[in-house]
Design an enzyme around this catalytic site. Structure first.
Site, PDB file in Angstrom:
ATOM      1  N   HIS A 157       0.960  -1.387   0.426  1.00 61.12           N
ATOM      2  CA  HIS A 157      -0.178   0.209   0.257  1.00 61.12           C
ATOM      3  C   HIS A 157       1.009   1.209  -0.003  1.00 61.12           C
ATOM      4  O   HIS A 157       1.186   1.193   0.887  1.00 61.12           O
ATOM      5  CB  HIS A 157      -0.974  -0.109   0.891  1.00 61.12           C
ATOM      6  CG  HIS A 157      -2.047   1.176   1.359  1.00 61.12           C
ATOM      7  ND1 HIS A 157      -1.785   1.749   2.555  1.00 61.12           N
ATOM      8  CD2 HIS A 157      -3.010   1.672   0.119  1.00 61.12           C
ATOM      9  CE1 HIS A 157      -2.484   2.972   2.053  1.00 61.12           C
ATOM     10  NE2 HIS A 157      -3.762   2.975   1.422  1.00 61.12           N
ATOM     11  N   GLU A 213       1.128  -0.851  -5.231  1.00 63.31           N
ATOM     12  CA  GLU A 213       0.416   0.583  -5.394  1.00 63.31           C
ATOM     13  C   GLU A 213       0.853   1.601  -5.651  1.00 63.31           C
ATOM     14  O   GLU A 213       1.779   2.140  -5.503  1.00 63.31           O
ATOM     15  CB  GLU A 213      -0.832   0.687  -4.140  1.00 63.31           C
ATOM     16  CG  GLU A 213      -2.157   1.102  -4.260  1.00 63.31           C
ATOM     17  CD  GLU A 213      -2.940   2.017  -3.356  1.00 63.31           C
ATOM     18  OE1 GLU A 213      -1.865   2.163  -2.507  1.00 63.31           O
ATOM     19  OE2 GLU A 213      -3.898   2.330  -3.125  1.00 63.31           O
ATOM     20  N   ASP A 270      -1.070   5.428  -6.410  1.00 59.58           N
ATOM     21  CA  ASP A 270      -2.440   6.055  -6.550  1.00 59.58           C
ATOM     22  C   ASP A 270      -1.962   7.209  -7.410  1.00 59.58           C
ATOM     23  O   ASP A 270      -0.285   7.688  -7.518  1.00 59.58           O
ATOM     24  CB  ASP A 270      -2.301   7.084  -5.077  1.00 59.58           C
ATOM     25  CG  ASP A 270      -2.943   5.970  -3.793  1.00 59.58           C
ATOM     26  OD1 ASP A 270      -3.871   5.116  -4.342  1.00 59.58           O
ATOM     27  OD2 ASP A 270      -3.040   5.850  -3.160  1.00 59.58           O
ATOM     28  N   HIS A 281      -0.808   9.950  -3.238  1.00 61.44           N
ATOM     29  CA  HIS A 281      -2.324   9.575  -2.449  1.00 61.44           C
ATOM     30  C   HIS A 281      -3.446  11.006  -2.771  1.00 61.44           C
ATOM     31  O   HIS A 281      -4.237  10.707  -3.042  1.00 61.44           O
ATOM     32  CB  HIS A 281      -1.873   9.294  -1.145  1.00 61.44           C
ATOM     33  CG  HIS A 281      -3.342   8.622  -0.656  1.00 61.44           C
ATOM     34  ND1 HIS A 281      -4.500   9.777   0.412  1.00 61.44           N
ATOM     35  CD2 HIS A 281      -3.953   8.150  -0.964  1.00 61.44           C
ATOM     36  CE1 HIS A 281      -5.377   8.880   0.851  1.00 61.44           C
ATOM     37  NE2 HIS A 281      -5.285   7.473  -0.538  1.00 61.44           N
ATOM     38  N   GLU A 334      -4.249   2.989  -8.878  1.00 59.86           N
ATOM     39  CA  GLU A 334      -5.449   3.557  -9.204  1.00 59.86           C
ATOM     40  C   GLU A 334      -6.147   5.328  -9.545  1.00 59.86           C
ATOM     41  O   GLU A 334      -4.986   6.054  -9.433  1.00 59.86           O
ATOM     42  CB  GLU A 334      -5.653   3.903  -7.089  1.00 59.86           C
ATOM     43  CG  GLU A 334      -7.156   4.394  -6.902  1.00 59.86           C
ATOM     44  CD  GLU A 334      -7.505   4.766  -5.768  1.00 59.86           C
ATOM     45  OE1 GLU A 334      -6.562   4.313  -4.293  1.00 59.86           O
ATOM     46  OE2 GLU A 334      -8.219   5.606  -5.393  1.00 59.86           O
TER      47      GLU A 334
HETATM   48  O1  G3P Z   1      -6.800   1.839  -2.445  1.00 59.77           O
HETATM   49  C1  G3P Z   1      -6.658   0.994  -2.127  1.00 59.77           C
HETATM   50  C2  G3P Z   1      -6.606   1.815  -0.209  1.00 59.77           C
HETATM   51  O2  G3P Z   1      -5.430   2.740  -1.481  1.00 59.77           O
HETATM   52  C3  G3P Z   1      -7.717   2.828  -0.680  1.00 59.77           C
HETATM   53  O3  G3P Z   1      -7.374   4.290   0.703  1.00 59.77           O
HETATM   54  O4  G3P Z   1      -7.103   5.984   0.759  1.00 59.77           O
HETATM   55  O5  G3P Z   1      -5.269   4.558   1.118  1.00 59.77           O
HETATM   56  O6  G3P Z   1      -6.252   5.248  -1.433  1.00 59.77           O
HETATM   57  P1  G3P Z   1      -6.412   5.010  -0.024  1.00 59.77           P
HETATM   58 CA    CA Z   2      -5.376   3.628  -3.304  1.00 60.44          CA
END
Ligand code: G3P
Ligand code: CA
Length: 329
Positions: free
Chosen positions: A33, A60, A62, A75, A166
């Site tokens: 994450h 991940e 973002d 993020h 994402e």
């Molecule tokens: O995308 C999964 C998780 O990361 C969702 O929460 O706010 O950390 O992007 P966030």
């Molecule tokens: Ca995310």
């Protein structure tokens, strides 16, 4: 006769859904994450390299667009809680006192120092025991740069670690006259991510956007519908028409704690019946809330609730937990 045809319809639905998951995907996947963000500032290339070395399944990203349409790995649409933008460009904030990624070119963004997440009003570090704030020399980077790092490490270490991008706030981008999705899909295609077998999972909170990605843009990628609110559980049937999985907030899975054991909502079993994988967020060893230990969190969600993966800031801890389970299960 009627019940026999119903049986065959059910069988057909189940077998269709089973094809959603690539055969190479492990029964339970570990998603770094924002990288190994429990140890290094989130979404830095250093945090991604560390996650790669930990042998996660996916890393991940973002994604938010710069002024000159470069997808930046960060993020939020804001810059002021992970960079020194407020001291470097004090006059570039909007009326709401926030500094927006979209107001800066890629070259300008590259001049910023990235640090551990902090509260822009107080300057206080959010996770106190993580990498010390304002130490080191970390920078923002593009999606292309991150893919080249991951694919390069895959080549040099003979691994096949996937990416989990994402699409962040597509409606905000559209209001600013930009199409984030189109730009991201093009970059993904340029680097060979086109189908469910290409080791890329695309996620989005915006259900309309994700549905459009499948139905209008005809993407064949593995799609995960992110969820945040309780009433979204009612929409699982709809999500299953275009998505391959859901990414719920882990609390959407928990019900109550009775005699020291958690009970669960029907979210995971309902999703599984529809052939949807379940990858909850976020497993943080230093933000346990209702759990008495990280071990309890992992046992509760990964084993008892039977989810299919975990977004975690501490990938090494989840990996070693799952490895131990293998010997017991
Ligand atoms: O995308 C999964 C998780 O990361 C969702 O929460 O706010 O950390 O992007 P966030
Ligand atoms: Ca995310």
């Amino acid at each position: 006769m009627k019940s026999i045809s119903l049986f065959f319809i059910c069988l057909l639905v189940i077998s269709c859904n089973q094809t959603k998951k690539p055969q190479t995907m492990k029964p339970k996947i570990v998603i770094a994450h924002r990288g190994a963000s429990g140890y290094l500032p989130e979404h830095t290339l250093e945090a991604k390299a560390m996650a790669h070395e930990m042998n996660v399944d996916f890393i991940e990203q973002d994604l938010v667009l710069s002024k000159d349409d470069v997808p930046i790995v960060i993020h939020d649409i804001y810059l002021d809680d992970v960079t020194n933008v407020s001291t470097k460009f004090p006059n570039r904030k909007r009326q709401d006192n926030r500094f927006y990624v979209i107001d800066f070119t890629f070259d300008e963004l590259k001049t910023l120092q990235v640090t551990e997440r902090f509260n822009p009003e107080t300057g206080e570090q959010v996770y106190k025991n993580r990498f010390p704030i304002w130490k080191g020399n970390f920078k923002l980077h593009s999606l292309q740069e991150e893919i080249e790092l991951i694919q390069g490490l895959n080549a040099s270490t003979q691994k096949n670690i996937g990416i989990y991008p994402e699409i962040k706030e597509p409606a905000f981008h559209a209001k600013e006259g930009k199409n984030l999705t189109k730009i991201v899909l093009k970059v993904l295609a340029d680097y060979g991510y086109n189908t469910k077998n290409d080791n890329c999972i695309l996620q989005c909170f915006d259900a309309k956007e994700l549905e459009k990605i499948r139905k209008e843009l005809k993407s064949e990628l593995f799609l995960v519908q992110l969820m945040e609110f309780e009433d979204e559980a009612k929409k699982l049937g709809h999500f299953a028409r275009y998505a391959d999985g859901i990414g719920p907030w882990y609390r959407q899975i928990l019900s109550e704690k009775i005699d020291g054991k958690f009970t669960f909502t029907s979210l995971v079993s309902d999703a599984h019946k529809l052939g949807l994988q379940v990858h909850p967020y976020t497993f943080r060893a230093d933000a346990l809330a209702e759990f008495s230990s990280f071990e309890e969190m992992m046992e509760t969600l990964l084993i008892d609730a039977n989810v299919d993966g975990a977004f975690t800031d501490f990938p090494n801890k989840v990996i070693s937990f799952l490895e131990k389970q293998k010997t017991n299960y």
